[in-house]
Design a protein around this motif. Structure first.
Motif, PDB file in Angstrom:
ATOM      1  N   ASN A 159      40.720  99.721 -15.878  1.00  0.00           N
ATOM      2  CA  ASN A 159      39.547  99.013 -15.389  1.00  0.00           C
ATOM      3  C   ASN A 159      38.973  98.088 -16.465  1.00  0.00           C
ATOM      4  O   ASN A 159      38.817  98.477 -17.619  1.00  0.00           O
ATOM      5  CB  ASN A 159      38.471 100.008 -14.938  1.00  0.00           C
ATOM      6  N   LYS A 160      38.687  96.843 -16.073  1.00  0.00           N
ATOM      7  CA  LYS A 160      38.139  95.810 -16.961  1.00  0.00           C
ATOM      8  C   LYS A 160      39.075  95.518 -18.142  1.00  0.00           C
ATOM      9  O   LYS A 160      38.645  95.135 -19.227  1.00  0.00           O
ATOM     10  CB  LYS A 160      36.753  96.201 -17.479  1.00  0.00           C
ATOM     11  N   TYR A 166      38.039  86.264 -14.995  1.00  0.00           N
ATOM     12  CA  TYR A 166      37.927  87.570 -14.332  1.00  0.00           C
ATOM     13  C   TYR A 166      38.529  87.505 -12.938  1.00  0.00           C
ATOM     14  O   TYR A 166      38.441  86.495 -12.244  1.00  0.00           O
ATOM     15  CB  TYR A 166      36.456  87.952 -14.230  1.00  0.00           C
ATOM     16  N   LYS A 196      35.658  85.995  -7.229  1.00  0.00           N
ATOM     17  CA  LYS A 196      34.399  86.484  -7.794  1.00  0.00           C
ATOM     18  C   LYS A 196      33.686  85.387  -8.584  1.00  0.00           C
ATOM     19  O   LYS A 196      34.323  84.569  -9.254  1.00  0.00           O
ATOM     20  CB  LYS A 196      34.671  87.692  -8.708  1.00  0.00           C
ATOM     21  N   THR A 228      41.811  83.734 -11.134  1.00  0.00           N
ATOM     22  CA  THR A 228      40.697  84.134 -11.985  1.00  0.00           C
ATOM     23  C   THR A 228      39.557  83.112 -11.863  1.00  0.00           C
ATOM     24  O   THR A 228      39.791  81.936 -11.564  1.00  0.00           O
ATOM     25  CB  THR A 228      41.136  84.232 -13.460  1.00  0.00           C
ATOM     26  N   GLU A 246      39.501  90.273  -9.323  1.00  0.00           N
ATOM     27  CA  GLU A 246      39.579  91.561  -8.649  1.00  0.00           C
ATOM     28  C   GLU A 246      40.619  91.454  -7.556  1.00  0.00           C
ATOM     29  O   GLU A 246      40.716  90.429  -6.875  1.00  0.00           O
ATOM     30  CB  GLU A 246      38.229  91.947  -8.023  1.00  0.00           C
ATOM     31  N   ARG A 302      40.231  95.484 -11.506  1.00  0.00           N
ATOM     32  CA  ARG A 302      39.280  94.524 -12.080  1.00  0.00           C
ATOM     33  C   ARG A 302      39.720  94.269 -13.517  1.00  0.00           C
ATOM     34  O   ARG A 302      39.828  95.198 -14.305  1.00  0.00           O
ATOM     35  CB  ARG A 302      37.862  95.082 -12.060  1.00  0.00           C
ATOM     36  N   ASN A 318      41.814  99.367  -6.694  1.00  0.00           N
ATOM     37  CA  ASN A 318      41.050  98.135  -6.820  1.00  0.00           C
ATOM     38  C   ASN A 318      41.042  97.737  -8.300  1.00  0.00           C
ATOM     39  O   ASN A 318      40.400  98.374  -9.119  1.00  0.00           O
ATOM     40  CB  ASN A 318      39.627  98.321  -6.301  1.00  0.00           C
TER      41      ASN A 318
END
Length: 579
Positions: A91-92, A61, A379, A56, A63, A28, A26
């Motif tokens: 991640n991030k 952002y 998101k 995005t 996911e 992000r 997953n």
């Protein structure tokens, strides 16, 4: 000894499932500008293997769930495409895109702009050739504001079908809206924003929309529009189109085109003053002035194209029933995701032109809604989170307002509840000769009592696929469009109507018991649903035959006893019928 092979199969299945889950990741991450470090909203994020993906949000952002062998293609107009193996993304992470080095100076100069008219005409022809209907899921986020005051925030999920670069249909899955009362005590609500989006086609003229260049023949295009090159980036050409005369029936704007293939990448449309009848707000008498824009964006490759999102904004001056004038700004964005996959459509039929807000009164709370939100690939940005938090704190959940008799609809779908009994009224509207062909008017004039009362109940069933199987949500519902009464209302009729509705709840519980006691395939679920519906129809037909409208109290009492035993509700007591 017989348990051995069974136990082994469970172990092997568990190991296989763990291997599948371990193979997935997953992701992000944020997409930003390499130079300014600012976020890039609405960048396309596509898995190169199956061509599915997301975009995005306003914060850059995204996911997305990937297999470890997947590679992500990240693209945005004006930037160089970036390909990154999913396994390498932390991640991030902040993924930087570089601005394209190509500029307008690299555009070939022609003696005139005739080639642009040829190019736009070829783009139109290529769109017309696309016969394939693409299926996907869709998520619509809409907010309406008056200055700094948020009046409305809604979220809705659909099954989307697209053809010829436009929405062909949006089929409602689930939705929720929060609204804030204005200072004059009313509400501003966009009751049909999805209809405004889905009725628009790039190629087909619609009376409610201005005309765009792709609707015109090349001869009319030259007569009505001035075309010019305004930018070039890599293999994309931006063509600006401007009406030659100040006409409200023509869109202005620009389109991004792959010139070597004459394929549309993006189109922006602007209207000044046209669209007063296009957007419909509840509790608004008139839309005096309006400016609106539409943006349609596509992910394109050599032999591949899909609609990713449609963004609609409008500013309007509106007048309410008190002749007060105020301005409203609405922003709406429809994201398409999970291409080639769709939701299970809830089991209920409703009129084609029914509004989203009326549909929102049908969905039970809140099991499937919560999981839909978790599964949604799109998101919220921080701004959207703030809007939602603000209106949840100061406004109301629209669905919770309808039972409190807020005067939104003439009639609403009624969900069964042990606390509420339905109170049918006699239809007393005068029958006009010009409407004598209407079904209900003909019913009103019939001499057969059995034709003067119709109660239509529905076993609403919604299903959502999850990693663990299926989630179910159901409700017994009374359909206001097919329910009518032309009889005098008394306590016996009310008891009969509620017992009729109670039977639907009884069979709804039987349906859920069968579905939840063991795992079923979708085909098996369909068969169970049809079986339970058939049994319900047979029981309701028997009730109608034996005790229609409460005319036979002795037989109605037997049915009342059944409901007391099954649901614990005594309609004879509630409506004070002597026993």
């Amino acid at each position: 000894m017989k348990k051995g092979p069974y136990l082994l199969s469970i172990i092997f299945l568990s190991i296989a499932l763990m291997n599948v889950l371990n193979a997935q990741k997953n992701i992000r991450a944020y997409v930003i500008d390499e130079s300014t470090k600012e976020s890039i909203p609405y960048a396309h994020v596509i898995k190169t293997i199956d061509k599915t993906g997301t975009i995005t949000n306003d914060d850059g952002y995204f996911e997305i769930r990937c297999n470890k062998e997947d590679t992500l293609k990240i693209s945005f107009l004006g930037y160089q495409d970036k390909f990154i193996p999913a396994a390498e993304i932390q991640n991030k992470a902040k993924i930087e895109l570089s601005i394209s080095t190509a500029t307008i100076d690299q555009v070939t100069v022609y003696a005139n702009n005739d080639f642009l008219y040829d190019m736009v005409d070829d783009v139109k022809k290529n769109i017309k050739k696309e016969k394939h209907v693409s299926k996907s899921k869709a998520y619509l986020f809409t907010s309406s504001k008056n200055d700094s005051l948020t009046l409305e925030v809604s979220e809705l999920f659909y099954n989307a079908s697209t053809k010829n670069r436009s929405i062909e249909s949006l089929v409602y899955k689930n939705g929720r809206s929060y609204v804030l009362q204005t200072s004059n005590g009313g509400y501003f609500i966009n009751i049909n924003i999805s209809k405004s989006i889905s009725m628009y086609s790039l190629l087909d003229k619609h009376d409610l929309f201005p005309t765009n260049p792709l609707e015109l023949s090349k001869r009319k295009l030259k007569k009505l529009y001035k075309l010019e090159v305004s930018n070039r980036l890599d293999d994309l050409l931006e063509i600006k189109f401007t009406p030659k005369k100040d006409r409200k029936n023509l869109f202005s704007g620009s389109m991004w085109v792959h010139p070597n293939r004459n394929v549309l990448k993006k189109i922006e449309l602007f209207s000044d003053g046209r669209g007063n009848k296009l957007f419909e707000g509840l509790h608004v008498i008139d839309i005096n002035k309006i400016n609106f824009s539409l943006i349609l964006s596509y992910e394109t490759e050599q032999n591949f194209s899909q609609l990713n999102f449609i963004k609609l904004n409008y500013n309007a001056e509106v007048s309410n029933h008190l002749d007060e004038t105020f301005t409203v700004n609405t922003e709406s964005i429809l994201h398409l995701y999970d291409h080639n996959d769709q939701f299970f459509v809830p089991k209920i039929e409703y009129p084609e032109k029914i509004s989203d807000y009326r549909l929102m009164t049908i969905n039970p709370d809140t099991i499937i809604w919560n999981d839909l939100k978790k599964q949604n690939q799109i998101k919220h940005s921080q701004q959207q989170k703030d809007l939602l938090q603000n209106i949840k704190s100061n406004g109301k959940n629209f669905k919770e307002m309808v039972p409190d008799k807020e005067n939104f609809f003439e009639s609403s779908y009624e969900q069964w509840s042990p606390k509420n009994r339905i109170l049918l009224k006699k239809n007393t509207k005068k029958i006009r000769l010009e409407n004598s062909h209407d079904f209900k008017n003909r019913i009103a004039k019939t001499n057969f009592l059995s034709d003067k009362l119709e109660i239509e109940t529905v076993l609403y069933l919604d299903i959502l696929k999850t990693n663990d199987g299926f989630l179910f949500e159901s409700s017994a519902i009374m359909d206001p469009y097919k329910t009518f009464n032309y009889l005098e209302v008394d306590d016996a009729l009310l008891a009969y109507a509620n017992i009729y509705f109670d039977l639907a709840e009884h069979f709804r519980r039987r349906l859920m018991n069968e579905l939840e006691t063991q795992d079923h395939s979708l085909k098996e679920i369909e068969e169970i649903y049809k079986k339970i519906n058939k049994e319900l129809s047979e029981w309701q037909a028997e009730l109608k035959k034996e005790a229609f409208a409460g005319r036979n109290l002795a037989r109605l009492k037997e049915w009342n006893t059944l409901i007391v035993d099954e649901l614990g509700i005594n309609n004879f007591d509630l409506f004070k019928i002597a026993q």
